[in-house]
Design an enzyme around this catalytic site. Structure first.
Site, PDB file in Angstrom:
ATOM      1  CB  THR A  48      22.062  36.000  27.553  1.00 39.00           C
ATOM      2  OG1 THR A  48      21.909  35.700  26.276  1.00 39.00           O
ATOM      3  CG2 THR A  48      21.088  36.973  28.018  1.00 39.00           C
TER       4      THR A  48
ATOM      5  NE  ARG B  95      14.896  31.782  20.082  1.00 38.58           N
ATOM      6  CZ  ARG B  95      15.350  32.084  21.352  1.00 38.58           C
ATOM      7  NH1 ARG B  95      16.261  33.318  21.333  1.00 38.58           N
ATOM      8  NH2 ARG B  95      15.370  31.533  22.290  1.00 38.58           N
ATOM      9  CB  VAL B  96      11.604  37.232  19.845  1.00 33.19           C
ATOM     10  CG1 VAL B  96      11.882  38.085  20.912  1.00 33.19           C
ATOM     11  CG2 VAL B  96      11.844  38.154  18.601  1.00 33.19           C
ATOM     12  N   GLY B  97      13.193  35.350  21.921  1.00 33.75           N
ATOM     13  CA  GLY B  97      13.480  34.587  23.364  1.00 33.75           C
ATOM     14  C   GLY B  97      12.878  35.278  24.408  1.00 33.75           C
TER      15      GLY B  97
ATOM     16  CB  THR C 201      20.994  34.137  31.334  1.00 41.59           C
ATOM     17  OG1 THR C 201      21.736  33.234  30.184  1.00 41.59           O
ATOM     18  CG2 THR C 201      21.509  33.715  32.590  1.00 41.59           C
ATOM     19  N   GLY C 202      19.089  31.763  29.783  1.00 42.08           N
ATOM     20  CA  GLY C 202      18.728  30.471  29.688  1.00 42.08           C
ATOM     21  C   GLY C 202      18.015  29.878  28.586  1.00 42.08           C
TER      22      GLY C 202
ATOM     23  N   GLY D 131      15.588  30.210  26.440  1.00 43.57           N
ATOM     24  CA  GLY D 131      14.422  31.134  26.090  1.00 43.57           C
ATOM     25  C   GLY D 131      13.083  30.632  26.022  1.00 43.57           C
TER      26      GLY D 131
HETATM   27  N1  ASP Z   1      17.392  33.437  26.973  1.00 44.09           N
HETATM   28  C1  ASP Z   1      18.076  34.001  25.829  1.00 44.09           C
HETATM   29  C2  ASP Z   1      17.337  33.439  24.604  1.00 44.09           C
HETATM   30  O1  ASP Z   1      16.620  32.520  24.428  1.00 44.09           O
HETATM   31  C3  ASP Z   1      19.481  33.329  25.585  1.00 44.09           C
HETATM   32  C4  ASP Z   1      20.363  33.192  26.676  1.00 44.09           C
HETATM   33  O2  ASP Z   1      19.997  33.687  28.014  1.00 44.09           O
HETATM   34  O3  ASP Z   1      21.683  32.934  26.487  1.00 44.09           O
HETATM   35  O4  ASP Z   1      17.361  34.260  23.706  1.00 44.09           O
END
Ligand code: ASP
Length: 312
Positions: A179, A207-209, A230-231, A233
């Site tokens: 991401t 699915r949406v993060g 980033t993490g 979600g």
């Molecule tokens: N935060 C993003 C999600 O959950 C994924 C990511 O940060 O790599 O969609």
């Protein structure tokens, strides 16, 4: 217009378990080069007196166009073998914000997110409606082949037909990272943030993060800070991470560094949310905290020195 001489930009290309043994020296070099390129694009916009939001958008475009990262080209596969992309962008100057969720065929979702606030009265457009909007303003649609990369295909093949979705951030998933995001402050004293992702491998049911959710994955306010997360979600959504940092500064009087430390290394750790973020405040402080094994990241200030890092 009042200007000052300070400006800077920070970017990330995903946080999580990045095992050194799985990352060859050659691959590592490719990541550093891609981060450097995005930083130098953003930096030169700021150096010429450009706006933080332009620097954020252009730096993210560069990362979206790079197949190494899970955003734009290089996005992870959904359960149906296609690609659904999320992005959001916010301007700290006036709190204008735009986001898209679950879009298909869009090479640069961050630019579409920006168009949402520039051309509509809305903040977040999703799915088919967001794509209809893109078509209505003449955005070029890409075929799925544009997004197909062999390494993401292999990751999906490990999961296809199962109910398992792989976060970018689980252990032994170092290859899934990617991401992307950027935060910047400009010579006019304005700050901005943006984030773009393909989400999770094998995700289903649209699915949406946290990435397209203003306040969770992205937030910017000239009074406090600009944040791109980033993490995992689901945890970042429930912890409303980006706005939480801003609130700790605005209402709690914490510095950027104190607020980042509290949220990333205390609250998220207790909660079980793995990941990290990049942050700037209106004074030009930059923080890049993460609680995972690593985070692709980099920053550059007015002196033009570009720093890129993956591990400590
Ligand atoms: N935060 C993003 C999600 O959950 C994924 C990511 O940060 O790599 O969609």
């Amino acid at each position: 217009m009042k200007t000052r001489n300070t400006f800077g930009i920070a970017i990330h290309g995903g946080a999580g378990t990045i095992s050194k043994s799985e990352l060859s020296a050659e691959k590592e070099q490719e990541y550093h080069a891609a981060l450097e390129e995005a930083l130098s694009i953003g930096h030169s916009i700021l150096a010429q007196g450009g706006t933080a939001i332009d620097a954020v958008e252009m730096a993210i475009n560069s990362l979206e166009n790079c197949p190494l990262f899970n955003a734009g080209k290089g996005a992870v596969f959904c359960a149906d073998g296609r690609f659904e992309l999320d992005a959001s962008i916010m301007n700290g100057k006036d709190l204008s914000a735009g986001a898209v969720a679950g879009v298909k065929g869009i090479a640069n979702p961050i630019s579409l997110a920006r168009k949402v606030f520039e051309k509509t009265q809305h903040v977040l457009l999703a799915g088919k409606g967001a794509m209809d909007f893109a078509k209505s303003i003449g955005v070029n649609m890409e075929e799925d082949a544009y997004f197909h990369t062999e390494h993401r295909y292999k990751q999906w093949q490990d999961l296809v037909g199962t109910d398992t979705v792989a976060l970018d951030h689980g252990s032994k998933k170092s290859k899934n990272l990617g991401t992307v995001g950027a935060v910047a402050y400009d010579k006019m004293g304005d700050i901005a943030a943006g984030t773009s992702t393909g989400g999770m491998t094998n995700k289903a049911f649209s699915r949406v993060g946290d990435t397209p959710i203003i306040g969770s994955g992205t937030y910017a306010n000239n009074k406090t800070c600009a944040i791109s997360c980033t993490g995992h979600g689901e945890f970042f959504l429930r912890a409303v991470v980006a706005y939480d940092i801003s609130c700790l500064m605005e209402y709690g009087g914490l510095s950027l560094e104190q607020a980042c430390e509290k949220v990333v290394n205390e609250k998220l750790v207790e909660f079980g949310g793995e990941g990290g973020l990049i942050a700037v405040d209106n004074l030009g402080n930059i923080c890049l905290p993460y609680n995972s094994d690593g985070m692709y990241r980099g920053w550059a200030k007015e002196d033009g020195v570009i720093y890129t890092k993956i591990h400590e």
